[in-house]
Design an enzyme around this catalytic site. Structure first.
Site, mmCIF file in Angstrom:
data_model
loop_
_atom_site.group_PDB
_atom_site.id
_atom_site.type_symbol
_atom_site.label_atom_id
_atom_site.label_comp_id
_atom_site.label_asym_id
_atom_site.label_seq_id
_atom_site.Cartn_x
_atom_site.Cartn_y
_atom_site.Cartn_z
ATOM 1 N N GLU A 1 -52.830 -7.997 -12.655
ATOM 2 C CA GLU A 1 -53.936 -7.000 -12.458
ATOM 3 C C GLU A 1 -53.452 -6.174 -10.869
ATOM 4 O O GLU A 1 -53.878 -4.799 -10.956
ATOM 5 C CB GLU A 1 -54.925 -7.674 -12.763
ATOM 6 C CG GLU A 1 -56.266 -6.864 -12.709
ATOM 7 C CD GLU A 1 -56.062 -5.813 -13.534
ATOM 8 O OE1 GLU A 1 -56.613 -6.310 -14.728
ATOM 9 O OE2 GLU A 1 -55.789 -4.596 -13.530
ATOM 10 N N ASP B 1 -53.225 -2.342 -10.485
ATOM 11 C CA ASP B 1 -54.497 -1.267 -9.817
ATOM 12 C C ASP B 1 -53.819 -1.033 -8.743
ATOM 13 O O ASP B 1 -53.764 0.537 -8.324
ATOM 14 C CB ASP B 1 -55.798 -2.220 -9.876
ATOM 15 C CG ASP B 1 -56.826 -2.688 -11.078
ATOM 16 O OD1 ASP B 1 -55.855 -2.087 -11.700
ATOM 17 O OD2 ASP B 1 -57.558 -3.452 -10.881
ATOM 18 N N SER C 1 -57.902 -1.437 -18.049
ATOM 19 C CA SER C 1 -57.188 -1.814 -16.926
ATOM 20 C C SER C 1 -56.370 -0.490 -16.561
ATOM 21 O O SER C 1 -55.751 -0.855 -14.510
ATOM 22 C CB SER C 1 -56.944 -2.814 -16.579
ATOM 23 O OG SER C 1 -57.653 -4.016 -16.330
ATOM 24 N N ILE D 1 -59.571 14.398 -26.823
ATOM 25 C CA ILE D 1 -59.040 13.735 -27.526
ATOM 26 C C ILE D 1 -59.468 12.975 -28.759
ATOM 27 O O ILE D 1 -60.858 12.702 -28.978
ATOM 28 C CB ILE D 1 -58.588 12.197 -27.023
ATOM 29 C CG1 ILE D 1 -57.993 12.548 -25.604
ATOM 30 C CG2 ILE D 1 -57.683 11.243 -28.037
ATOM 31 C CD1 ILE D 1 -56.762 13.158 -25.833
ATOM 32 N N GLY E 1 -65.649 16.481 -29.089
ATOM 33 C CA GLY E 1 -66.590 16.058 -28.218
ATOM 34 C C GLY E 1 -66.021 14.427 -28.112
ATOM 35 O O GLY E 1 -65.413 13.710 -27.917
#
Length: 540
Positions: free
Chosen positions: A258, A262, A456, A500, A518
Site C-alpha cells: 500500500e 501511494d 488506493s 463516466i 452526471g
C-alpha cells in the site's frame, strides 16, 4: 494483480448508566470475541474529546471560503483564526479537569488542544466510567484490545465531552490482496499523464506539498521508488520523499504494497512536488485522530492529504460521536486550505472486499461519507474508461447530504426510482465525488514489480493532479484549491470532468449502482482532466 489495502476497521459501540446510555451491538458481528476479564492493572490510554467553541461558525466559514461564487473564495484561515472557532470552551476544559482531579487523575492536553489524555489502570477506568473493560480478540488477525460494552458519565461533564475513547469502539485494519496468474494491461505514470493531461514539467513553488497517510506498519522505500523512476520516469533526476512518524510509526524497511503504491504514484506523478509520508503507528481510529491532531498542530498544514484506508460506516451507527470528531477534524483542516482525499473502498456497494452486508443493506464506508472530504472512486479501461466493479459508493447513514451536492445526487436518485428501495439512505451524503484509474498499476514492492489495483491507486493519482494544479496557482500568487467539493459540484466546473457513464459496483447480492450521465455512486462526477481543471481554477 495485487489489490491494494483499503483499510477497514471493525468497531464495537455503546455505553451505559444514568447520564449517558450507550450499548454495544453483538461484538461477533464486528469480528471480535471476548477473551475474559482484563487485568485490573493493565493500562487504559484514555482520550477525552472536547467540543468546539463554535462548530456552526467554522462550518459556515468553510463553505464561504470554498464557494467559487463567494468574494471570500480562497481566503483560508490561519491556525490562530481557525482556533477561535475550534478551541474548546474554557468551562468545558475546567469541568473535565475538575472531574478528573476529584478522581486523583491529571490529564495532558492533546497536540491540537481539542482533547485531554490520561493513562490509568483498568480498575480505575472501570470506576471512573462505570465500565467493565474486557479483553477482546479480533478473530481474523489475533489483535487483542481492551474495550467495554457500556460506560457512563456524570451529568456535570456529559455536555463538556464530545467523545471518550477507548470505550465501546474496537478496531483493526484489514488488508485484502490477491495475485492473479497474469494481467494484460499496465498502468504507469506515462499512461496517467496521457489519459488525464497531467504535465511532466517539474513543480517549482517552494511552499507546495503533498502528504500521504500510512497505517498498518506500511512503509515506502526511497531506493525502490528511485528504481521505478529510473524505468518509468527517467526525466526525474532524484525522486524522493520525507517521512514523519506519528504514534511511533515505522520509518524504514523494505517497501510494502500500500505505501509503495501511494508513494510511487505521488512522487512519480506529481513531478517535484515535495511529498511527505505520514507513518502512523496506531492502526485504529485513535491513529486517525492522532494524525489529524498532528496536522492541526502545524502552523502550515499540508495543501493535500491522501489516505487509502477507512472503516465500515455501520460500525459507528450506535455511537456516532467519534465519527463526528474525526469528520470535524477534516473540517478544521479544510478551512485552513487542505484538500482531504480518501479512497472510497474496494467492495462495491458492500464497502470492502469479502464484506458482509448487515441486514442485507448496502454498506457505506467512512470517512468517505464525511462531507468535508473528497472521496475518490475507481475506473478501468482507456477507450472507453468505465467504472470498475470494486469501486465502493453509496450513501451515508450518519451524515446527511450536504447542499453542495444536493442537485447532482437528487438527479441520480430521480432516475434510479424505486430500484434498491430500502437498501440505502436516500437522504445521506453521496460518495464518491470523483474517480480515477484503479487497476494494474506498476509498483515496486521490496525490489519486485507488481501490478496493483484498488481505489488506493485512484486517490493518490487524483491527489497528484490537485498538487500540480496547486503549484500553478501558488506560482501565480493565487490560493490553493483547498476544500474541493463546493467547487467540483458547481455547475461551472462540469467541463473539467470526463463523465463516466458505464460500469457498476456489485455487492450484497445485487448488481450495485450503475454509472450514468452526471454524478453516480460509483465514479462520482467523473475523472478530472488536469488542463481543464487548471483553466477553470485560473478563472476564479
Amino acid at each position: 494483480m495485487l489489490s491494494a489495502a483499503f483499510v477497514i476497521l471493525s468497531l464495537l459501540s455503546s455505553s451505559l448508566a444514568t447520564a449517558v446510555q450507550r450499548r454495544a451491538p453483538d461484538v461477533s458481528t464486528r469480528g471480535f470475541v471476548a477473551l475474559g476479564q482484563a487485568s485490573q492493572e493493565a493500562t487504559v490510554p484514555l482520550t477525552l474529546g472536547l467540543p468546539m467553541a463554535d462548530r456552526d461558525g467554522l462550518h459556515a466559514t468553510l463553505m464561504d471560503v470554498s464557494d467559487p461564487a463567494s468574494p471570500n473564495y480562497g481566503k483560508y484561515l490561519s491556525k490562530s483564526e481557525a482556533e477561535k472557532f475550534s478551541t474548546p470552551p474554557a468551562e468545558s476544559v475546567t469541568a473535565v479537569k475538575d472531574w478528573l482531579s476529584k478522581n486523583n487523575l491529571t490529564a495532558v492536553v492533546g497536540k491540537s488542544g481539542n482533547s485531554l489524555r490520561v493513562n490509568l489502570p483498568v480498575h480505575q477506568a472501570n470506576a471512573l466510567l462505570n465500565a467493565n473493560y474486557t479483553k477482546y480478540e479480533h478473530k481474523a488477525t489475533g489483535t487483542q484490545v481492551l474495550r467495554t460494552l457500556s460506560y457512563s458519565l456524570p451529568a456535570e461533564v456529559q455536555q463538556h465531552l464530545s467523545y471518550v475513547y477507548p470505550t465501546t469502539h474496537a478496531s483493526k485494519v484489514q488488508e485484502r490482496a490477491t495475485v492473479p496468474a497474469s494481467c494484460a494491461n499496465q498502468t504507469t505514470p506515462a499512461c496517467l499523464q496521457a489519459l488525464y493531461n497531467i504535465p511532466a514539467t517539474p513543480a517549482t513553488a517552494p511552499s507546495n506539498n503533498l502528504y500521504v497517510a500510512g497505517y498498518l506498519d506500511e512503509i515506502a522505500n526511497v531506493s525502490e521508488v528511485q528504481a521505478l523512476g529510473t524505468r518509468y520516469r527517467p526525466d526525474i533526476t532524484n525522486p524522493t520523499f520525507k517521512i514523519v512518524s506519528i504514534d511511533n510509526g515505522v520509518t524504514s524497511g523494505k517497501g510494502t504494497v500500500e505505501a509503495s503504491l501511494d508513494i510511487d504514484y505521488t512522487v512519480l506523478l506529481a513531478t517535484e512536488v515535495p511529498v511527505t509520508f505520514a507513518s502512523v503507528g496506531l492502526a485504529s481510529i485513535d491513529g486517525f485522530l492522532d494524525l489529524n491532531n498532528y496536522l492541526l498542530g502545524l502552523d502550515d498544514p499540508p495543501y493535500v492529504l491522501t489516505t487509502s484506508y477507512g472503516f465500515y460506516e455501520y460500525a459507528f451507527n450506535n455511537d456516532q460521536d467519534i465519527a463526528n470528531a474525526l469528520c470535524d477534524g477534516y473540517m478544521q483542516l479544510s478551512v485552513r486550505g487542505t484538500s482531504v482525499l480518501y479512497s472510497s473502498g474496494d467492495g462495491g456497494v458492500s464497502g470492502a472486499q469479502s464484506a458482509s452486508c448487515p441486514d442485507n443493506k448496502f454498506v457505506a464506508t467512512f470517512p468517505s461519507g464525511c462531507p468535508y472530504v473528497t472521496s475518490v472512486g475507481g475506473t478501468t479501461g482507456i477507450s472507453p474508461e468505465v467504472g470498475v466493479d470494486f469501486s465502493s459508493g453509496g450513501f451515508s447513514n450518519i451524515f446527511p447530504r450536504p447542499s453542495y451536492q444536493d442537485s447532482a445526487v437528487q438527479s441520480y436518485l430521480t432516475n434510479l426510482g424505486s430500484t434498491y428501495s430500502g437498501l440505502y439512505n436516500t437522504s445521506g451524503r453521496g460518495f464518491p465525488d470523483v474517480a480515477a484509474q484503479g487497476t494494474n498499476f506498476v509498483v515496486n514492492v521490496a525490489g519486485q514489480l507488481f501490478l496493483v489495483g484498488g481505489t488506493s491507486a485512484s486517490s493518490p493519482t487524483f491527489a497528484s493532479i490537485v498538487a500540480l494544479a496547486n503549484d500553478h496557482l501558488l506560482n501565480a500568487g493565487k490560493p490553493v484549491l483547498g476544500f474541493l467539493n463546493p467547487l467540483l459540484y458547481s455547475g461551472d466546473a462540469a467541463a473539467v470532468f470526463n463523465d463516466i457513464t458505464s460500469g457498476n459496483n456489485p455487492g450484497c447480492g445485487t448488481d450495485g449502482f450503475s454509472a450514468s450521465t452526471g454524478w453516480d455512486p460509483i465514479t462520482g462526477l467523473g475523472t478530472v482532466d488536469f488542463e481543464r481543471l487548471l483553466t477553470y481554477a485560473d478563472s476564479l
